[in-house]
Design an enzyme around this catalytic site. Structure first.
Site, short mmCIF file in Angstrom:
data_model
loop_
_atom_site.label_atom_id
_atom_site.label_comp_id
_atom_site.label_asym_id
_atom_site.label_seq_id
_atom_site.Cartn_x
_atom_site.Cartn_y
_atom_site.Cartn_z
N GLN A 125 0.59 -1.37 0.37
CA GLN A 125 0.69 0.39 0.19
C GLN A 125 1.15 1.03 0.13
OE1 GLN A 125 -2.24 -1.64 3.85
NE2 GLN A 125 -4.03 -0.21 2.47
N CYS B 110 -11.11 -0.35 3.87
CA CYS B 110 -9.07 0.05 3.28
C CYS B 110 -8.69 0.88 3.41
CB CYS B 110 -8.81 -1.69 1.97
SG CYS B 110 -7.22 -1.42 1.57
N LEU B 111 -7.73 1.49 3.79
CA LEU B 111 -6.81 2.60 3.74
C LEU B 111 -6.46 2.72 1.78
CD1 LEU B 111 -4.70 2.37 6.59
CD2 LEU B 111 -6.33 3.85 6.73
N GLU C 221 -4.69 -8.11 5.15
CA GLU C 221 -3.11 -7.58 4.53
C GLU C 221 -2.37 -8.60 3.94
OE1 GLU C 221 -3.18 -4.30 5.43
OE2 GLU C 221 -4.31 -5.08 7.24
N HIS D 236 -3.23 -8.01 0.03
CA HIS D 236 -2.45 -7.21 -0.29
C HIS D 236 -1.00 -7.07 -0.74
CE1 HIS D 236 -5.01 -3.55 0.40
NE2 HIS D 236 -4.97 -3.75 1.41
O1 GNR Z 1 -7.95 -0.33 8.90
C1 GNR Z 1 -8.83 -0.87 8.89
N1 GNR Z 1 -9.38 -0.99 8.84
C2 GNR Z 1 -9.47 -3.01 8.31
C3 GNR Z 1 -11.60 -3.54 8.95
C4 GNR Z 1 -11.79 -4.41 8.36
C5 GNR Z 1 -11.08 -5.45 8.34
C6 GNR Z 1 -9.70 -4.95 7.55
C7 GNR Z 1 -9.08 -3.80 8.02
S1 GNR Z 1 -7.80 -3.10 7.53
C8 GNR Z 1 -7.91 -1.99 7.11
C9 GNR Z 1 -5.98 -1.06 7.08
C10 GNR Z 1 -6.12 -1.54 5.41
O2 GNR Z 1 -6.34 -0.70 5.02
N2 GNR Z 1 -5.00 -2.64 6.15
O3 GNR Z 1 -4.38 -2.78 4.44
NI NI Z 2 -6.46 -2.44 2.88
#
Ligand code: GNR
Ligand code: NI
Length: 167
Positions: A51, A92-93, A135, A138
């Site tokens: 990411q 997801c961020l 993760e 990813h």
């Molecule tokens: O912050 C995050 N919260 C989340 C909530 C539910 C399932 C997965 C996540 S991961 C995410 C951060 C992120 O994008 N990690 O890759």
């Molecule tokens: Ni994510």
């Protein structure tokens, strides 16, 4: 420490497959520190190196309410997963503002190296189990929206492009 830039879906670089870390050295420890800072600032409960456009197998997670229990996973492998599956809402961020249900193994056991390069195993359930699977996806170049219908994926892509234009 430094804040890192988070890639946004549908950026092609989110689909690159991360390589194993050859040696847990100061470069990797700096990456872990910067990823942790970036994750806490966001705020998020996890972040994969992919990411932040680093294509090596490094993950940070903190699912504690107090935000003081950082877990670092280098070269993670799932060594066991439960047959029982569970549906839960993910975000997801890299896909800001989108939340949807994904089915994952209810429990997993992960083997990885910590920031000292020492191997450890951890049994994960609940949000931690969801997060580690999210993760590790990813690191394989997979974003959670790829589990959704193609109609939803198309809508999410156009929403993200609109958002990107507005920024
Ligand atoms: O912050 C995050 N919260 C989340 C909530 C539910 C399932 C997965 C996540 S991961 C995410 C951060 C992120 O994008 N990690 O890759
Ligand atoms: Ni994510």
């Amino acid at each position: 420490m430094a804040l890192l830039n988070i890639l946004h879906y549908p950026d092609k670089r989110l689909h690159k497959v991360a390589k194993p870390v050859a040696e847990v050295d100061n470069r990797i420890r700096k990456l872990v520190a910067d990823m942790a800072e970036t994750m806490y600032k966001a705020p998020g409960v996890g972040l994969a190196a992919t990411q932040v456009d680093v294509h090596e197998r490094v993950i940070v997670i903190d699912v504690s309410e107090t935000h003081d229990q950082l877990l670092t996973f280098i070269n993670p492998e799932i060594v066991w997963s439960s047959n029982e599956k569970k549906l839960s809402e993910e975000g997801c961020l890299s896909v800001p503002g989108i939340y949807d249900n994904v089915e994952r193994a209810d429990k997993v056991r992960v083997r990885a190296l910590n920031e000292k390069g020492e191997p450890f195993e951890l049994d994960c359930e609940g949000l931690l189990a969801v997060c580690i699977q999210h993760e590790m996806d990813h690191l394989m170049g997979r974003v959670f929206v790829e589990y959704l219908s193609s109609l939803k994926q198309t809508r999410i892509k156009s929403k993200m492009k609109k958002l990107e234009r507005a920024m």
